[in-house]
Design a protein around this motif. Sequence first.
Motif, PDB file in Angstrom:
ATOM      1  N   GLU A   1      -5.863  11.848  18.158  1.00 25.35           N
ATOM      2  CA  GLU A   1      -6.911  12.563  17.430  1.00 25.35           C
ATOM      3  C   GLU A   1      -6.441  13.929  16.954  1.00 25.35           C
ATOM      4  N   THR A   2      -5.672  14.621  17.770  1.00 24.14           N
ATOM      5  CA  THR A   2      -5.198  15.953  17.387  1.00 24.14           C
ATOM      6  C   THR A   2      -4.268  15.865  16.188  1.00 24.14           C
ATOM      7  N   MET A   3      -3.370  14.900  16.205  1.00 22.69           N
ATOM      8  CA  MET A   3      -2.451  14.739  15.084  1.00 22.69           C
ATOM      9  C   MET A   3      -3.212  14.364  13.809  1.00 22.69           C
ATOM     10  N   LEU A   4      -4.278  13.579  13.955  1.00 21.40           N
ATOM     11  CA  LEU A   4      -5.085  13.207  12.800  1.00 21.40           C
ATOM     12  C   LEU A   4      -5.784  14.439  12.222  1.00 21.40           C
ATOM     13  N   ASP A   5      -6.323  15.284  13.096  1.00 23.90           N
ATOM     14  CA  ASP A   5      -6.940  16.532  12.647  1.00 23.90           C
ATOM     15  C   ASP A   5      -5.941  17.386  11.864  1.00 23.90           C
ATOM     16  N   LEU A   6      -4.738  17.518  12.390  1.00 23.97           N
ATOM     17  CA  LEU A   6      -3.724  18.350  11.751  1.00 23.97           C
ATOM     18  C   LEU A   6      -3.291  17.763  10.405  1.00 23.97           C
ATOM     19  N   ALA A   7      -3.140  16.445  10.360  1.00 25.29           N
ATOM     20  CA  ALA A   7      -2.715  15.800   9.117  1.00 25.29           C
ATOM     21  C   ALA A   7      -3.750  15.999   8.019  1.00 25.29           C
ATOM     22  N   VAL A   8      -5.032  15.849   8.364  1.00 23.12           N
ATOM     23  CA  VAL A   8      -6.087  16.023   7.365  1.00 23.12           C
ATOM     24  C   VAL A   8      -6.173  17.488   6.933  1.00 23.12           C
ATOM     25  N   ALA A   9      -6.070  18.413   7.872  1.00 27.07           N
ATOM     26  CA  ALA A   9      -6.113  19.831   7.517  1.00 27.07           C
ATOM     27  C   ALA A   9      -4.968  20.209   6.574  1.00 27.07           C
ATOM     28  N   ASP A  10      -3.796  19.670   6.832  1.00 29.30           N
ATOM     29  CA  ASP A  10      -2.645  19.939   5.970  1.00 29.30           C
ATOM     30  C   ASP A  10      -2.882  19.400   4.560  1.00 29.30           C
ATOM     31  N   LEU A  11      -3.383  18.174   4.470  1.00 30.83           N
ATOM     32  CA  LEU A  11      -3.633  17.581   3.157  1.00 30.83           C
ATOM     33  C   LEU A  11      -4.772  18.284   2.432  1.00 30.83           C
ATOM     34  N   HIS A  12      -5.759  18.745   3.176  1.00 29.21           N
ATOM     35  CA  HIS A  12      -6.863  19.488   2.557  1.00 29.21           C
ATOM     36  C   HIS A  12      -6.318  20.716   1.825  1.00 29.21           C
ATOM     37  N   GLY A  13      -5.440  21.445   2.485  1.00 28.58           N
ATOM     38  CA  GLY A  13      -4.831  22.606   1.835  1.00 28.58           C
ATOM     39  C   GLY A  13      -4.036  22.206   0.598  1.00 28.58           C
ATOM     40  N   LYS A  14      -3.299  21.117   0.697  1.00 27.27           N
ATOM     41  CA  LYS A  14      -2.508  20.640  -0.439  1.00 27.27           C
ATOM     42  C   LYS A  14      -3.415  20.254  -1.603  1.00 27.27           C
ATOM     43  N   TYR A  15      -4.496  19.534  -1.313  1.00 30.93           N
ATOM     44  CA  TYR A  15      -5.374  19.066  -2.387  1.00 30.93           C
ATOM     45  C   TYR A  15      -6.132  20.221  -3.043  1.00 30.93           C
ATOM     46  N   LEU A  16      -6.504  21.219  -2.254  1.00 33.79           N
ATOM     47  CA  LEU A  16      -7.136  22.405  -2.853  1.00 33.79           C
ATOM     48  C   LEU A  16      -6.183  23.071  -3.844  1.00 33.79           C
ATOM     49  N   ALA A  17      -4.913  23.180  -3.460  1.00 38.37           N
ATOM     50  CA  ALA A  17      -3.917  23.794  -4.344  1.00 38.37           C
ATOM     51  C   ALA A  17      -3.695  22.947  -5.593  1.00 38.37           C
TER      52      ALA A  17
ATOM     53  N   ARG B   1       0.840  -1.205   0.000  1.00 37.88           N
ATOM     54  CA  ARG B   1       0.000   0.000   0.000  1.00 37.88           C
ATOM     55  C   ARG B   1       0.869   1.247   0.000  1.00 37.88           C
ATOM     56  N   ARG B   2       1.882   1.270   0.823  1.00 35.36           N
ATOM     57  CA  ARG B   2       2.722   2.473   0.911  1.00 35.36           C
ATOM     58  C   ARG B   2       3.470   2.722  -0.397  1.00 35.36           C
ATOM     59  N   ALA B   3       3.748   1.666  -1.140  1.00 33.02           N
ATOM     60  CA  ALA B   3       4.433   1.842  -2.422  1.00 33.02           C
ATOM     61  C   ALA B   3       3.569   2.610  -3.422  1.00 33.02           C
ATOM     62  N   LEU B   4       2.257   2.576  -3.234  1.00 31.09           N
ATOM     63  CA  LEU B   4       1.340   3.291  -4.125  1.00 31.09           C
ATOM     64  C   LEU B   4       1.114   4.730  -3.699  1.00 31.09           C
ATOM     65  N   ALA B   5       1.498   5.069  -2.485  1.00 29.88           N
ATOM     66  CA  ALA B   5       1.049   6.310  -1.861  1.00 29.88           C
ATOM     67  C   ALA B   5       1.772   7.544  -2.400  1.00 29.88           C
ATOM     68  N   ASP B   6       0.973   8.574  -2.650  1.00 31.87           N
ATOM     69  CA  ASP B   6       1.517   9.923  -2.828  1.00 31.87           C
ATOM     70  C   ASP B   6       1.602  10.617  -1.478  1.00 31.87           C
ATOM     71  N   ASP B   7       0.663  10.276  -0.599  1.00 27.55           N
ATOM     72  CA  ASP B   7       0.620  10.845   0.750  1.00 27.55           C
ATOM     73  C   ASP B   7       0.307   9.723   1.733  1.00 27.55           C
ATOM     74  N   VAL B   8       0.851   9.830   2.939  1.00 33.31           N
ATOM     75  CA  VAL B   8       0.603   8.840   3.991  1.00 33.31           C
ATOM     76  C   VAL B   8       0.217   9.567   5.270  1.00 33.31           C
ATOM     77  N   ILE B   9      -0.854   9.113   5.898  1.00 28.62           N
ATOM     78  CA  ILE B   9      -1.203   9.559   7.248  1.00 28.62           C
ATOM     79  C   ILE B   9      -0.857   8.421   8.199  1.00 28.62           C
ATOM     80  N   GLU B  10       0.017   8.687   9.141  1.00 30.41           N
ATOM     81  CA  GLU B  10       0.376   7.705  10.170  1.00 30.41           C
ATOM     82  C   GLU B  10      -0.642   7.839  11.300  1.00 30.41           C
ATOM     83  N   ASN B  11      -1.523   6.859  11.404  1.00 26.66           N
ATOM     84  CA  ASN B  11      -2.602   6.943  12.386  1.00 26.66           C
ATOM     85  C   ASN B  11      -2.291   6.075  13.596  1.00 26.66           C
ATOM     86  N   HIS B  12      -1.704   6.684  14.604  1.00 28.03           N
ATOM     87  CA  HIS B  12      -1.369   5.967  15.834  1.00 28.03           C
ATOM     88  C   HIS B  12      -2.402   6.197  16.931  1.00 28.03           C
ATOM     89  N   GLY B  13      -3.504   6.850  16.573  1.00 27.67           N
ATOM     90  CA  GLY B  13      -4.574   7.031  17.540  1.00 27.67           C
ATOM     91  C   GLY B  13      -4.637   8.391  18.184  1.00 27.67           C
TER      92      GLY B  13
END
Length: 216
Positions: free
Chosen positions: A185-201, A171-183
């Motif tokens: 919640e705050t880090m997950l929020d930040l990771a998604v917000a960062d990618l949202h900005g990237k995808y909009l651009a 799976r990781r070999a296919l990835a352009d982006d990876v979210i490391e989900n270790h549980g």
Amino acid sequence: MNAVPRPYVVALTGGVAAGKSAVARRFELLGMHVYDADQAARAVVEPGSEGLAAVVAAFGADVLTADGRLDRPAMRERIFADPAARRRLEAIVHPRVRAWLHERALADDGPYCLLAIPLLAENIAHYRWVDRVLVVDAPEALQLERLVRRDGIDADLARRMIAQQATRAARRALADDVIENHGDETMLDLAVADLHGKYLALAAEKRRAVGSADRA
């Protein structure tokens, strides 16, 4: 004639219990549409559908419940015990799922959309048209713990379920982006917000590129 730009499409995938749903919910809260392959798999075998008729033709009417719906628990037991039956069912359902997802991605009116595809690595040849792949990853020990807790199953069954999927490395070999989900919640929020900005651009860049090509 000007071309209508295809919406920017991100394929979201990850192993069982890695946290795909938690990531998908966060993108939805940001206003993005997420089209789910599991939802598609249910939709394409609804009563009256060509998909359900094909399943009945292949397996017989005893795969239906009393109200004419696919008996999913019975079907799962059948294909778990019979790899040939599983392949026969997949040959009916998977092309229809891909078409369902493709239609919705093409019709999406947002800046970008996501397709939640658990088995993307196993079927990547059919999804070369997506713009980007996002993998949600978690250590296998954490997947195992979550799966046992979530589904109320024993560890042996959970291990077998994980083993039936593509490896983390695949799976990781296919990835352009990876979210490391270790549980966290705050880090997950930040990771998604960062990618949202990237995808909009990236989506805006794609629209500009199509516009420039039309004017050339």
